[in-house]
Design a protein around this motif. Sequence first.
Motif, PDB file in Angstrom:
ATOM      1  N   LYS A 183      24.534  25.518   6.419  1.00 52.50           N
ATOM      2  CA  LYS A 183      24.185  26.385   5.287  1.00 52.50           C
ATOM      3  C   LYS A 183      24.358  27.859   5.647  1.00 52.50           C
ATOM      4  O   LYS A 183      24.832  28.660   4.830  1.00 52.50           O
ATOM      5  CB  LYS A 183      22.750  26.109   4.841  1.00 52.50           C
ATOM      6  N   ARG A 184      23.970  28.217   6.864  1.00 48.52           N
ATOM      7  CA  ARG A 184      24.120  29.627   7.294  1.00 48.52           C
ATOM      8  C   ARG A 184      25.583  30.051   7.277  1.00 48.52           C
ATOM      9  O   ARG A 184      25.879  31.230   7.056  1.00 48.52           O
ATOM     10  CB  ARG A 184      23.534  29.810   8.703  1.00 48.52           C
ATOM     11  N   GLY A 221      27.693  29.118   5.137  1.00 48.57           N
ATOM     12  CA  GLY A 221      28.196  29.099   3.771  1.00 48.57           C
ATOM     13  C   GLY A 221      28.872  27.793   3.385  1.00 48.57           C
ATOM     14  O   GLY A 221      29.550  27.728   2.351  1.00 48.57           O
ATOM     15  N   ASN A 240      38.423  31.350   7.246  1.00 45.69           N
ATOM     16  CA  ASN A 240      38.101  32.172   6.080  1.00 45.69           C
ATOM     17  C   ASN A 240      38.702  33.573   6.193  1.00 45.69           C
ATOM     18  O   ASN A 240      38.931  34.219   5.220  1.00 45.69           O
ATOM     19  CB  ASN A 240      36.566  32.273   5.909  1.00 45.69           C
TER      20      ASN A 240
END
Length: 357
Positions: free
Chosen positions: A276-277, A279, A357
Amino acid sequence: MEKKVYMMVGPTTIPQRVLNAMNVESFSHRTDKYSALQEKVTTNLKKIFNTENEVFVLTSSGTGAMEATIQNCFSAGDEVVVPTIGKFSDQYAHMCELYGLNVIRVPFENGETADINKVMEKVTPKTRGVFVVHNESATGVFNDIEAFGKALKDTNALFVVDSVSGLGGLEVKMDEWNIDIIFTSSQKALMAPPGLAFLAISDKAWAYVEESKFPKYYFDFKLAREHNKKNQTLVTPTIYTLLAVNESLNIMFEEGLDNIYKRHEENTQMIIEGVKRLGLALFAKDEKFASKTLTAIYVPGKSKEIVKALGERGVIVNGGIGALAEDVFRVGTMGYVSKNDVLLFLNALEDVVSKIN
């Protein structure tokens, strides 16, 4: 990274003690030495299954135990209900269909757990069995086996549970949860090489065995039961895998089953929070039902790239399978996985994600 970190969904990492336990001279499966080994393994497995029922040793993968259940407990035309939540539950439904069973599929979307109320709507007095996958390793979701057992307790249906990627990492209480047949295999949370499946069967299921009309020999439960009286198997088992399972069970009881289940939960929670951290998202639609033995991570179109990049950094995980091959990768926490392994994985994943990313 010099040392590789293996966090596969299976076969899983084998501890050195387990590898060492297989380093012995060959011996026959018809000797007292073998019988003592099988007796110890099946006795210890009863503690993990939480059952007083017999445990059988099958020389096969978990899929063999799936097929054996169909062959021994059912006949062509029998009605069975199968909630499908991913590849392996769908595979079980397909196998039942191949044998000519009348299969009532209750489909759910990938990433969902089975809604027990919807499943029970399909269960009638004619239903001979309900087949539930405990832990769907294709999607990283588990089913509430205890709740299913309560719902099915007073029905005619056999409650059949595939716990191939569950048992040993997720708690199981066969007798208390009214499970009639449950099986697992050696290469998952039991931390041993592939080659063996283990199956336990209730008294209720034995009555169905007597009625089954399918031909069988290799997987005949009646023959297996006769040989089990001598702590032997019908045919030659994978003796070295049984030696491995024996030592892995020693390791598990030294750690303590409650501690093992807690470790699996804690390691999984570390992964979920770390993902989750970064993303990224879990594939499980409800985190409450996210598997504690593996985590499926949703990365649309990037799965293969991420798995390859992690491998180049010494972290070995699995991609998605079937329709999820491009969009999901899976990280195993089952068996011999430490918090340090999880941290190394998360550090490597952070590096990979920053570059993609």
